[in-house]
Design an enzyme around this catalytic site. Sequence first.
Site, short mmCIF file in Angstrom:
data_model
loop_
_atom_site.label_atom_id
_atom_site.label_comp_id
_atom_site.label_asym_id
_atom_site.label_seq_id
_atom_site.Cartn_x
_atom_site.Cartn_y
_atom_site.Cartn_z
N ARG A 164 0.84 -1.19 0.00
CA ARG A 164 0.00 0.00 0.00
C ARG A 164 0.88 1.25 0.00
O ARG A 164 1.81 1.39 0.79
CB ARG A 164 -0.91 0.01 1.23
CG ARG A 164 -1.62 1.33 1.52
CD ARG A 164 -2.75 1.60 0.54
NE ARG A 164 -3.34 2.91 0.78
CZ ARG A 164 -4.38 3.15 1.59
NH1 ARG A 164 -4.93 2.15 2.26
NH2 ARG A 164 -4.87 4.37 1.70
N ARG A 190 -5.40 1.67 -4.58
CA ARG A 190 -4.60 1.05 -3.53
C ARG A 190 -4.72 -0.46 -3.60
O ARG A 190 -5.77 -0.99 -3.96
CB ARG A 190 -4.98 1.58 -2.15
CG ARG A 190 -6.24 1.11 -1.51
CD ARG A 190 -7.56 1.76 -1.87
NE ARG A 190 -7.65 3.12 -2.22
CZ ARG A 190 -8.29 4.03 -1.48
NH1 ARG A 190 -8.82 3.71 -0.34
NH2 ARG A 190 -8.41 5.25 -1.91
N ASP A 194 -6.86 -1.56 1.43
CA ASP A 194 -7.33 -0.49 2.31
C ASP A 194 -8.11 -1.13 3.45
O ASP A 194 -9.08 -1.86 3.22
CB ASP A 194 -8.24 0.47 1.54
CG ASP A 194 -8.61 1.70 2.35
OD1 ASP A 194 -7.86 2.05 3.27
OD2 ASP A 194 -9.66 2.31 2.06
N ASP A 227 -10.02 -0.21 7.12
CA ASP A 227 -10.53 0.85 8.00
C ASP A 227 -11.26 0.25 9.18
O ASP A 227 -12.11 -0.64 9.01
CB ASP A 227 -11.50 1.77 7.23
CG ASP A 227 -10.78 2.67 6.24
OD1 ASP A 227 -9.72 3.19 6.57
OD2 ASP A 227 -11.32 2.84 5.13
#
Length: 272
Positions: free
Chosen positions: A201, A210, A213, A215
């Site tokens: 990344r 990317r 990812d 989160d």
Amino acid sequence: MDKIKIKNLEVFAKHGVFPEENTLGQKFLVSAILYTDTREAGLTDDLTASIHYGETCQFIQHFLQEHTYQLIERAAEALAETLLLNTPRLERICLEIKKPWAPIGMSLETVSIEIERCWHTAYIALGSNMGDKEGYLNQAVHALGETPGCKVTKLSSFLVTEPYGVTDQDQFLNGCLELRTLLTPEELLNRVHQIEQNAGRERILRWGPRTLDLDIIFYDDLLLNTENLCIPHVEMHKREFVLKPLCEIAPYKRHPGNQKTVYEMLEELKIS
């Protein structure tokens, strides 16, 4: 949550800063509050439906005698984590280790450390729009599951979604997972960043392409806003690519801020 209490279990072990403490050993007193649901055991009289405190005492004694630490802080941390990882039905533990013979050259009753540790439930969104997208997502799921103190308990299907923010890029593959973890929010953030970096990344363009990812969307019912971390994720309610897979595994999870369920937020987003 119900409690099983162990008070002042005597263990002779070899923890301390001074070499003679590690060689000769000394007495420690261990107290623990084990948080669990005893309802089934109370109704059935079945020991397997509860936590066997006798076996837990033996485990504590064996662990403290098999390991040597300089600090009782380290001994408590390691013991609490090991108990949580190895004791079925244990959700939370309050652990105290007392050192009655602390060699400080003064008269005192005990020195002790008391900590409380527990399992947390986090929800993490996954996305990729470069290279082997499914491979990157599966790699992240595996890496999180192999992280000490973490267990992946639910995983959504992977959905093809349109890019968000910067639209001139390839479609994404997105998903969500549920994670049981002993890590703090900050420790979990560091771990997901490490997994992203291992996947190549690069943070060049916000909302840009990317390889991976990750989160943190929810962490228990925590509301957190620091310089490095915002929980719940600040824009989750605007993102169908987060809400849709999250709704597969946790439709009735409530946002601790607006008190809306994931299902309600997804339905609102569809008609907005």
